[in-house]
Design a protein around this motif. Structure first.
Motif, PDB file in Angstrom:
ATOM      1  N   PHE A  79      -6.313   6.502 -14.568  1.00  0.00           N
ATOM      2  CA  PHE A  79      -5.520   7.654 -15.020  1.00  0.00           C
ATOM      3  C   PHE A  79      -4.052   7.278 -15.224  1.00  0.00           C
ATOM      4  O   PHE A  79      -3.460   7.581 -16.260  1.00  0.00           O
ATOM      5  N   ASN A  80      -3.466   6.631 -14.216  1.00  0.00           N
ATOM      6  CA  ASN A  80      -2.044   6.290 -14.302  1.00  0.00           C
ATOM      7  C   ASN A  80      -1.764   5.296 -15.420  1.00  0.00           C
ATOM      8  O   ASN A  80      -0.790   5.447 -16.163  1.00  0.00           O
ATOM      9  N   SER A  81      -2.590   4.265 -15.541  1.00  0.00           N
ATOM     10  CA  SER A  81      -2.337   3.264 -16.586  1.00  0.00           C
ATOM     11  C   SER A  81      -2.540   3.856 -17.972  1.00  0.00           C
ATOM     12  O   SER A  81      -1.806   3.520 -18.915  1.00  0.00           O
ATOM     13  N   LEU A  82      -3.492   4.760 -18.131  1.00  0.00           N
ATOM     14  CA  LEU A  82      -3.688   5.413 -19.423  1.00  0.00           C
ATOM     15  C   LEU A  82      -2.507   6.316 -19.773  1.00  0.00           C
ATOM     16  O   LEU A  82      -2.079   6.362 -20.933  1.00  0.00           O
ATOM     17  N   GLN A  83      -1.979   7.030 -18.796  1.00  0.00           N
ATOM     18  CA  GLN A  83      -0.848   7.908 -19.068  1.00  0.00           C
ATOM     19  C   GLN A  83       0.405   7.109 -19.427  1.00  0.00           C
ATOM     20  O   GLN A  83       1.141   7.493 -20.343  1.00  0.00           O
ATOM     21  N   VAL A  84       0.634   5.996 -18.742  1.00  0.00           N
ATOM     22  CA  VAL A  84       1.798   5.166 -19.066  1.00  0.00           C
ATOM     23  C   VAL A  84       1.637   4.545 -20.446  1.00  0.00           C
ATOM     24  O   VAL A  84       2.574   4.532 -21.254  1.00  0.00           O
ATOM     25  N   VAL A  91       6.297   6.931 -27.535  1.00  0.00           N
ATOM     26  CA  VAL A  91       7.683   6.532 -27.788  1.00  0.00           C
ATOM     27  C   VAL A  91       7.732   5.607 -28.998  1.00  0.00           C
ATOM     28  O   VAL A  91       8.595   5.734 -29.863  1.00  0.00           O
ATOM     29  N   TRP A  92       6.790   4.689 -29.083  1.00  0.00           N
ATOM     30  CA  TRP A  92       6.761   3.728 -30.183  1.00  0.00           C
ATOM     31  C   TRP A  92       6.525   4.415 -31.517  1.00  0.00           C
ATOM     32  O   TRP A  92       7.079   4.035 -32.537  1.00  0.00           O
ATOM     33  N   LEU A 100      15.839   1.328 -28.675  1.00  0.00           N
ATOM     34  CA  LEU A 100      16.161   2.152 -27.520  1.00  0.00           C
ATOM     35  C   LEU A 100      16.463   1.272 -26.313  1.00  0.00           C
ATOM     36  O   LEU A 100      15.883   0.200 -26.153  1.00  0.00           O
ATOM     37  N   THR A 101      17.321   1.753 -25.455  1.00  0.00           N
ATOM     38  CA  THR A 101      17.597   1.034 -24.215  1.00  0.00           C
ATOM     39  C   THR A 101      16.424   1.222 -23.257  1.00  0.00           C
ATOM     40  O   THR A 101      15.628   2.150 -23.388  1.00  0.00           O
ATOM     41  N   GLY A 102      16.342   0.345 -22.293  1.00  0.00           N
ATOM     42  CA  GLY A 102      15.280   0.451 -21.296  1.00  0.00           C
ATOM     43  C   GLY A 102      15.372   1.737 -20.503  1.00  0.00           C
ATOM     44  O   GLY A 102      14.362   2.327 -20.122  1.00  0.00           O
ATOM     45  N   THR A 103      16.582   2.201 -20.266  1.00  0.00           N
ATOM     46  CA  THR A 103      16.775   3.451 -19.537  1.00  0.00           C
ATOM     47  C   THR A 103      16.228   4.634 -20.307  1.00  0.00           C
ATOM     48  O   THR A 103      15.586   5.522 -19.743  1.00  0.00           O
ATOM     49  N   ALA A 104      16.456   4.651 -21.627  1.00  0.00           N
ATOM     50  CA  ALA A 104      15.961   5.758 -22.443  1.00  0.00           C
ATOM     51  C   ALA A 104      14.437   5.763 -22.497  1.00  0.00           C
ATOM     52  O   ALA A 104      13.809   6.821 -22.423  1.00  0.00           O
ATOM     53  N   VAL A 105      13.838   4.591 -22.631  1.00  0.00           N
ATOM     54  CA  VAL A 105      12.366   4.509 -22.679  1.00  0.00           C
ATOM     55  C   VAL A 105      11.772   4.944 -21.352  1.00  0.00           C
ATOM     56  O   VAL A 105      10.821   5.734 -21.316  1.00  0.00           O
ATOM     57  N   CYS A 106      12.311   4.444 -20.232  1.00  0.00           N
ATOM     58  CA  CYS A 106      11.795   4.840 -18.914  1.00  0.00           C
ATOM     59  C   CYS A 106      12.008   6.322 -18.665  1.00  0.00           C
ATOM     60  O   CYS A 106      11.146   6.983 -18.073  1.00  0.00           O
ATOM     61  N   GLY A 107      13.134   6.863 -19.123  1.00  0.00           N
ATOM     62  CA  GLY A 107      13.368   8.303 -18.947  1.00  0.00           C
ATOM     63  C   GLY A 107      12.359   9.134 -19.710  1.00  0.00           C
ATOM     64  O   GLY A 107      11.913  10.165 -19.235  1.00  0.00           O
ATOM     65  N   PHE A 108      11.976   8.685 -20.912  1.00  0.00           N
ATOM     66  CA  PHE A 108      10.971   9.416 -21.674  1.00  0.00           C
ATOM     67  C   PHE A 108       9.604   9.305 -21.025  1.00  0.00           C
ATOM     68  O   PHE A 108       8.847  10.275 -20.966  1.00  0.00           O
ATOM     69  N   ILE A 109       9.256   8.117 -20.545  1.00  0.00           N
ATOM     70  CA  ILE A 109       7.928   7.889 -19.976  1.00  0.00           C
ATOM     71  C   ILE A 109       7.741   8.653 -18.674  1.00  0.00           C
ATOM     72  O   ILE A 109       6.697   9.273 -18.426  1.00  0.00           O
ATOM     73  N   PHE A 110       8.737   8.651 -17.815  1.00  0.00           N
ATOM     74  CA  PHE A 110       8.574   9.219 -16.480  1.00  0.00           C
ATOM     75  C   PHE A 110       8.996  10.673 -16.364  1.00  0.00           C
ATOM     76  O   PHE A 110       9.090  11.197 -15.261  1.00  0.00           O
TER      77      PHE A 110
END
Length: 111
Positions: A79-84, A91-92, A100-110
């Motif tokens: 479940f977790n790996s599929l959601q990530v 995002v892609w 995008l910066t790494g912070t922006a990508v992580c903020g969108f994902i989490f």
């Protein structure tokens, strides 16, 4: 006429405004959009297959119930790996040419 303006109305109707407005969102068509649209169905099939495989192996290999539950708990990893991975694909597909910066990508994902 039922769809016309009422007496005393000066503003144009919503339909007239939308017809004259430029398109604000242009969707890029790709096979990735189809995968994203089918994500829940794909997720359901993967999780169901995993659980059915655990049940089949536990019966065939005569696993104890404790070990069967331990192996079946791997469904949470799925479940977790599929959601990530879904969030990364989203995002892609939304920002295909933007760096995008790494912070922006992580903020969108989490979020």
């Amino acid at each position: 006429r039922l769809t016309g303006r009422l007496p005393g109305e000066d503003l144009p109707g919503i339909i007239e405004g939308l017809e004259n407005a430029p398109k604000s969102f242009l969707e890029k068509r790709s096979w990735l959009r189809g995968v994203i649209a089918m994500f829940r169905i794909l997720e359901w099939h993967l999780v169901t297959f995993y659980l059915l495989a655990v049940i089949a192996f536990s019966r065939e290999l005569v696993w104890g119930w404790v070990y069967t539950v331990q192996v079946a708990s791997g469904v949470f990893w799925i479940f977790n790996s599929l959601q990530v991975s879904f969030a990364v694909l989203e995002v892609w597909s939304i920002y295909p040419g933007i760096q995008l910066t790494g912070t922006a990508v992580c903020g969108f994902i989490f979020t």
